[in-house]
Design a protein around this motif. Structure first.
Motif, PDB file in Angstrom:
ATOM      1  N   ASP A  59       0.813  -1.219   0.000  1.00 58.63           N
ATOM      2  CA  ASP A  59       0.000   0.000   0.000  1.00 58.63           C
ATOM      3  C   ASP A  59       0.846   1.268   0.000  1.00 58.63           C
ATOM      4  N   PRO A  61       3.652   4.034  -1.738  1.00 57.31           N
ATOM      5  CA  PRO A  61       3.935   4.550  -3.081  1.00 57.31           C
ATOM      6  C   PRO A  61       5.305   4.116  -3.596  1.00 57.31           C
ATOM      7  N   LYS A  62       5.413   4.030  -4.886  1.00 57.85           N
ATOM      8  CA  LYS A  62       6.675   3.620  -5.505  1.00 57.85           C
ATOM      9  C   LYS A  62       7.789   4.618  -5.207  1.00 57.85           C
ATOM     10  N   GLU A  68       2.656   0.175  -4.458  1.00 58.26           N
ATOM     11  CA  GLU A  68       1.503   0.968  -4.889  1.00 58.26           C
ATOM     12  C   GLU A  68       0.459   0.097  -5.600  1.00 58.26           C
ATOM     13  N   SER A  97      -1.510   3.581   3.246  1.00 57.82           N
ATOM     14  CA  SER A  97      -1.294   4.809   2.475  1.00 57.82           C
ATOM     15  C   SER A  97      -1.802   6.050   3.193  1.00 57.82           C
TER      16      SER A  97
END
Length: 386
Positions: A59, A61-62, A68, A97
């Motif tokens: 969950d 972010p890259k 993600e 996230s």
């Protein structure tokens, strides 16, 4: 009972199923007879494999090293991990996230990213003896003290606290009359464990009761700002309720499979048990309810991926948590009945799930709380606004 999923979700579904079948499921009975604990070697192996697959990064972010993944894919993962008893799937931390919005850059570095890297575990100190599921009525307090806050309160059912490095502590902030979360490191002065109750399930993760007495934390440990109130707690609840629904689907599927296989080979009156109409009715009802629940759960996941309004997502997560948790309990009850005396043995998956699934109708908001949330949304916005 196939549901159309994206290629990404299919891939993650397969990886999670392989992990559950190969690394976790063979050790359920061992865990059951050892307080939920596996050997240090197996525990380390499972954690390492979960980290290698990337479960802790799903969950995130890259840009921060995460994967993600869509919520649909994450639900597919937790559905498969839900097939395993004794909470053996809880072998990795899971940063979410919403923490990116809630936490400062410093907090991300100190608390959130270590979860993603498999270097730390967290726990939530939210529930209290009196309010229970009514988290808006908590009595824990946070009073400004110099360049920090003095925290006081007693928290119940702090799940996984015995394995955690720090707490998310929710309290009412006196200076701005708002609710807020705070980070408290394990070992901070004033944090006292006062009880470790035993529960129906057999988990390595315990649910202790803690007393926080004049615990001082720096202002930098406050999550968010005045006015955020329950926003991040609600985000956490949405996530947890949806993943409870996913796990419930996985548990019900395994129960149906195991009960059906047993009924095919169990001979009663010269014919397989599965040919008895009473057994067929139980299996048919279970399969039908599971299909309905999976459709609801994946639609709720896809609604997140479509960025539907938060109020709608909140309603849907309450609905799927309510329906899925109660569905899985009904399936477990039928499975125990199909297995007969064998279904009352701790070595039997139906017996373990019969105990374990019961709490899903209680934690992260009881079934009754979910019904109040759903009814409140219906009253305010009608069916079209839910």
């Amino acid at each position: 009972m196939d549901i159309e999923l994206s290629s990404e979700a299919r891939q993650w579904q397969t990886m999670a199923r392989d992990f559950a079948d190969e690394y976790l499921q063979p050790h359920e009975v061992e865990a059951e007879h050892n307080g939920g604990v596996l050997s240090p070697e197996l525990t380390a192996r499972n954690k390492a494999r979960a980290k290698e697959i990337g479960f802790s990064r799903m969950d995130m972010p890259k840009s921060l090293g995460g994967l993600e993944l869509s919520i649909e894919s994450q639900v597919a993962v937790w559905e498969q991990l839900g097939r395993v008893t004794n909470a053996l799937a809880w072998c990795f931390a899971e940063p979410q996230s919403w923490m990116l919005e809630a936490c400062s850059a410093d907090q991300l570095q100190r608390y959130v990213l270590p979860l993603m890297r498999g270097e730390a575990h967290d726990c939530y100190a939210i529930t209290e003896e009196g309010p229970g599921s009514d988290v808006a009525a908590l009595s824990a307090t946070a009073v400004r003290d110099g360049d920090g806050y003095r925290l006081n309160g007693e928290k119940w059912f702090v799940t996984s606290a015995n394995l955690a490095n720090y707490f998310w502590f929710q309290a009412r902030v006196e200076e701005d009359d708002s609710d807020a979360l705070f980070f408290i490191d394990q070992g901070t002065e004033g944090v006292e464990i006062i009880d470790t109750p035993t529960f129906s399930h057999t988990y390595a993760a315990h649910h202790p009761t803690y007393r926080f007495k004049d615990v001082w934390v720096p202002a930098a440990n406050r999550v968010g700002k005045a006015g955020d109130d329950m926003a991040y707690t609600r985000a956490w609840f949405r996530r947890e309720r949806l993943m409870i629904a996913a796990r419930s689907c996985g548990a019900a599927a395994r129960l149906i499979e195991e009960a059906s296989e047993f009924a095919r080979h169990r001979m009663v009156g010269g014919e397989p048990l599965i040919d008895k109409q009473a057994i067929q009715m139980m299996l048919a009802d279970s399969a039908t309810e599971l299909w309905a629940t999976r459709l609801m759960t994946y639609e709720a996941a896809n609604a997140h991926d479509r960025d539907e309004p938060l109020r709608s997502l909140h309603m849907r997560c309450s609905m799927v948590k309510l329906y899925a948790s109660e569905m899985a309990n009904r399936v477990a009850d039928r499975a125990v009945q199909i297995f007969g005396g064998r279904g009352y043995m701790r070595e039997n998956v139906a017996e373990r799930f019969f105990r374990e699934l019961r709490v899903d109708r209680i934690w992260e908001g009881t079934s009754e709380i979910q019904r109040l949330i759903i009814a409140g949304g219906l009253k305010k916005r009608g069916l079209e606004g839910m």
